[in-house]
Structure formats: structure tokens, C-alpha cells
Design a protein around this motif. Structure first.
Motif, short mmCIF file in Angstrom:
data_model
loop_
_atom_site.label_atom_id
_atom_site.label_comp_id
_atom_site.label_asym_id
_atom_site.label_seq_id
_atom_site.Cartn_x
_atom_site.Cartn_y
_atom_site.Cartn_z
N ALA A 1 0.83 -1.20 0.00
CA ALA A 1 0.00 0.00 0.00
C ALA A 1 0.86 1.26 0.00
O ALA A 1 0.59 2.22 -0.73
N TYR B 1 -3.87 -0.01 -6.89
CA TYR B 1 -3.51 -0.97 -5.84
C TYR B 1 -4.57 -2.05 -5.74
O TYR B 1 -5.77 -1.76 -5.67
N LEU C 1 -5.87 0.00 2.88
CA LEU C 1 -6.60 0.88 1.96
C LEU C 1 -6.60 2.32 2.46
O LEU C 1 -6.46 3.26 1.67
N TYR D 1 -3.11 3.75 1.81
CA TYR D 1 -2.91 4.01 0.38
C TYR D 1 -3.62 5.29 -0.05
O TYR D 1 -3.04 6.15 -0.73
N ARG D 2 -4.86 5.44 0.35
CA ARG D 2 -5.62 6.63 -0.05
C ARG D 2 -5.06 7.90 0.59
O ARG D 2 -5.02 8.96 -0.04
N PRO E 1 -6.30 7.89 -6.25
CA PRO E 1 -6.21 6.48 -5.83
C PRO E 1 -7.25 5.62 -6.55
O PRO E 1 -8.37 6.05 -6.82
N VAL F 1 -8.56 1.51 -6.27
CA VAL F 1 -8.45 0.30 -5.47
C VAL F 1 -9.25 -0.84 -6.08
O VAL F 1 -10.42 -0.66 -6.47
N VAL G 1 -10.14 -4.90 -4.88
CA VAL G 1 -10.03 -5.85 -3.78
C VAL G 1 -10.49 -7.22 -4.27
O VAL G 1 -11.52 -7.33 -4.95
N THR H 1 -15.19 -1.30 1.86
CA THR H 1 -13.86 -1.00 1.31
C THR H 1 -13.83 0.23 0.42
O THR H 1 -12.75 0.78 0.18
N ALA I 1 -14.20 0.01 -2.70
CA ALA I 1 -13.43 -0.48 -3.84
C ALA I 1 -13.97 0.06 -5.16
O ALA I 1 -15.19 0.10 -5.38
#
Length: 327
Positions: free
Chosen positions: A172, A182, A197, A200-201, A213, A215, A217, A297, A299
């Protein structure tokens, strides 16, 4: 709308062959393309008789020839097993064969004991320490944004989409620093999902390839006409997880009625833990569980893992999932 993709390990089932596993992977990819999934990824594993995706770039060429529009890629290439130059050539070749469709997901974990290290002629733990530098070198070999003393041909100028993979905070942090999308492997290692997460963000630095970002998952998804039918399908992969964690991996076994009830408490707890990143059931159940996971998440994409003993059952699972989630 959150997009859906497919992660395949090219499983070899008990009583089956590697050739059959390769054909099943191609059939699955064609079905995923037909149902509207965005990507089809293959993961690199070695010296495991139940997984046939070790020569990942070769398998991707097979998948690419069987399909025409779906993105194909690695989920992922374990870069410590290779040199950046070799991967630049391989994925540059894939881009030349299937322009605009290639994803290059990179992972750091060598995942290997001394026998594999000797077979690969690599000190994998030392190579893992070089992972950030190797990612930069690989990216430079393909993009040409750094003047290197050697040029990869094929490779340089390829339109490859880079991804960072991970199941810990390291990936991350690196994805954020390099401005890469990611992908988190929650389907087998959900422990650090929320923290990774968020990190990362929070720390994401925009790059030429990505301005914010992004993502994806991974979760295990098994859909069937009823909850009971889906739960039965999932027991093949559950058996594989338990055997792997017990140090006794093998080929993908057939499903077993009431399998979980036969397990000791620690194994049941392990499966319950993995179940937080799973959706098993009828279309209505899968829809509710996937939507709850997306809400948790945030995502941008979900990539569906979930090996079934019967390849046709996996295809049907993808179809039901696509319908349930409105692809």
C-alpha cells in the motif's frame, strides 16, 4: 458503478491434467468476456501440483488468443523471482500481441522455500529487498521515462497498465508513493485490509499514469441457484485452503457435503476469518454480500476468486454474479 474482474489460479483438479486446466482457463476467460467482466488475471505460483499458472506470461498468451476484448494480466508476477528486463520483454511481447489489453500486477512476496530458490537460481529474500528499485527499473524499461543503458525490445513503449499488489502495508505504501493502482488480496489474507486501503488513499501521490487512488479488492465469490448449492461448490476451495495451511497442498478436490462440520475448531476459525472477504450463496445473497463489502472497502473494482471442481460451475457462478450485480 464498481467494476468486476476475475482472478484465476488455473486450478488442476483431482483426476484432471494440466492441459485440461489450461482449456478450462481459456473457457472461463471467454465466458467472463461475454458476461461483461473487465479483467482476467492469472497468478504466479510455483511447484504446486494443483496450480498451473507458473509460466504466467505464457498462460496469458493462451488466454489472449482465446479472447478479444477483455483485459488480461498478472495478479500477479512475483518480481523477486525474475529480473525486470525479462518481465519487460515478456509483457512487451504480450502488448504487441494483444494491444491495449495488458495489465502487469506486481507482487513482492517470494513465497518460496530453499528448494525453489535453488531451482530459480535466486536469493529470493535478498531479491525481495530490492523490490522497490526493481519496480522502478521495470517501469523505466517499458515507459522509457528514465534513460537506461539497455532497451527492452519488445518492451519499451508498450502500453502496459501497471498495478501494485499486496496483502500488507508495504504494498500500500509503495503503490501510494509511485502513484499506481492498488489491488489487495483479501481473498486469502484479509487481516490488514482496512488499514492498508486507508494508508494508500491517505498517502497517494498522483503520477502520469494515475491522478487519484484506485483500489481493487479480491474476494471469493461462489454463486449458484441456492445458498446450499453455492456452499457445496465452495468446499473444494475450502479443502485446498485447509490442506495448504496444514502443509499438505495438492490438486483441487471434489466438493464434500457438510465439509466444515468435519473440521477441528482452528480450521473452522480460519475459514470463518477468510469468509469476511467472501460472498457465497444464491444471486440475492451474493448481491447483498458483495455490496456490503464494497461499502466497507470503497473499492473501485472487485476481482472474483473462487475455484470450483467443475469448471462449468465456475462459469455459471460468474454468470449469476454478473446478473446479480447488473453487469
Amino acid at each position: 458503478m464498481t467494476q468486476l474482474s476475475v482472478l484465476d489460479l488455473v486450478p488442476v483438479r483431482e483426476g484432471g491434467t494440466v492441459s485440461e486446466a489450461m482449456q478450462a482457463a481459456a473457457d472461463l476467460a471467454k465466458a467472463a468476456e461475454r458476461f461483461g467482466y473487465k479483467r482476467f488475471w492469472v497468478a504466479e505460483h510455483h511447484a504446486m501440483e494443483g496450480i498451473a499458472g507458473g509460466a504466467t506470461s505464457v498462460v496469458l498468451a493462451h488466454i489472449g488468443n482465446a479472447t478479444s476484448t477483455i483485459r488480461i494480466g498478472s495478479g500477479g508476477i512475483m518480481l523477486p523471482n525474475h529480473t525486470p528486463f525479462q518481465i519487460a520483454e515478456q509483457f512487451g511481447t504480450l502488448d504487441a500481441l494483444f494491444p491495449g489489453r495488458i495489465d502487469l500486477g506486481l507482487g513482492r512476496a517470494p513465497g518460496a522455500g530453499p528448494e525453489l530458490q535453488r531451482a530459480l537460481r535466486k536469493n529470493l529474500h535478498q531479491a525481495a529487498e530490492m523490490f522497490p528499485q526493481d519496480v522502478l527499473e521495470l517501469r523505466a524499461l517499458i515507459t522509457g521515462d528514465v534513460d537506461l543503458p539497455i532497451s527492452a525490445t519488445p518492451g519499451r513503449g508498450a502500453q502496459v497498465e501497471f498495478w501494485m499488489l499486496g496483502s500488507s502495508l508495504f504494498g500500500a505504501q509503495l503503490a501510494a508513493r509511485l502513484g499506481m493502482p492498488y489491488a489487495f488480496a483479501a481473498h486469502f489474507a484479509p487481516d490488514h485490509l482496512d488499514t492498508a486501503l486507508a494508508l494508500y488513499r491517505r498517502d497517494f501521490e498522483p503520477s502520469e499514469a494515475l491522478d487519484k487512488p484506485h483500489v481493487m479488492v479480491a474476494m471469493n465469490i461462489f454463486a449458484a441457484e441456492t445458498d446450499a448449492a453455492a456452499e457445496l461448490l465452495a468446499t473444494s476451495q475450502q479443502q485446498s485452503f485447509v490442506r495448504l495451511r496444514s502443509g499438505n497442498p495438492g490438486k483441487l478436490p471434489p466438493p464434500i457435503e457438510g465439509y466444515r462440520d468435519t473440521l477441528p475448531a482452528p480450521a473452522q476459525a480460519m475459514l470463518d476469518h477468510l469468509g469476511q472477504a467472501a460472498a457465497v450463496g444464491s444471486p440475492a445473497s451474493v448481491r447483498a454480500k458483495v455490496k456490503a463489502f464494497i461499502e466497507r472497502t470503497g473499492a473501485d473494482e472487485i476481482i472474483a476468486a473462487g475455484a470450483t471442481y467443475d469448471p462449468e460451475a465456475r462459469i455459471r457462478s460468474l454468470e449469476l454474479t454478473a446478473e446479480a450485480l447488473g453487469l
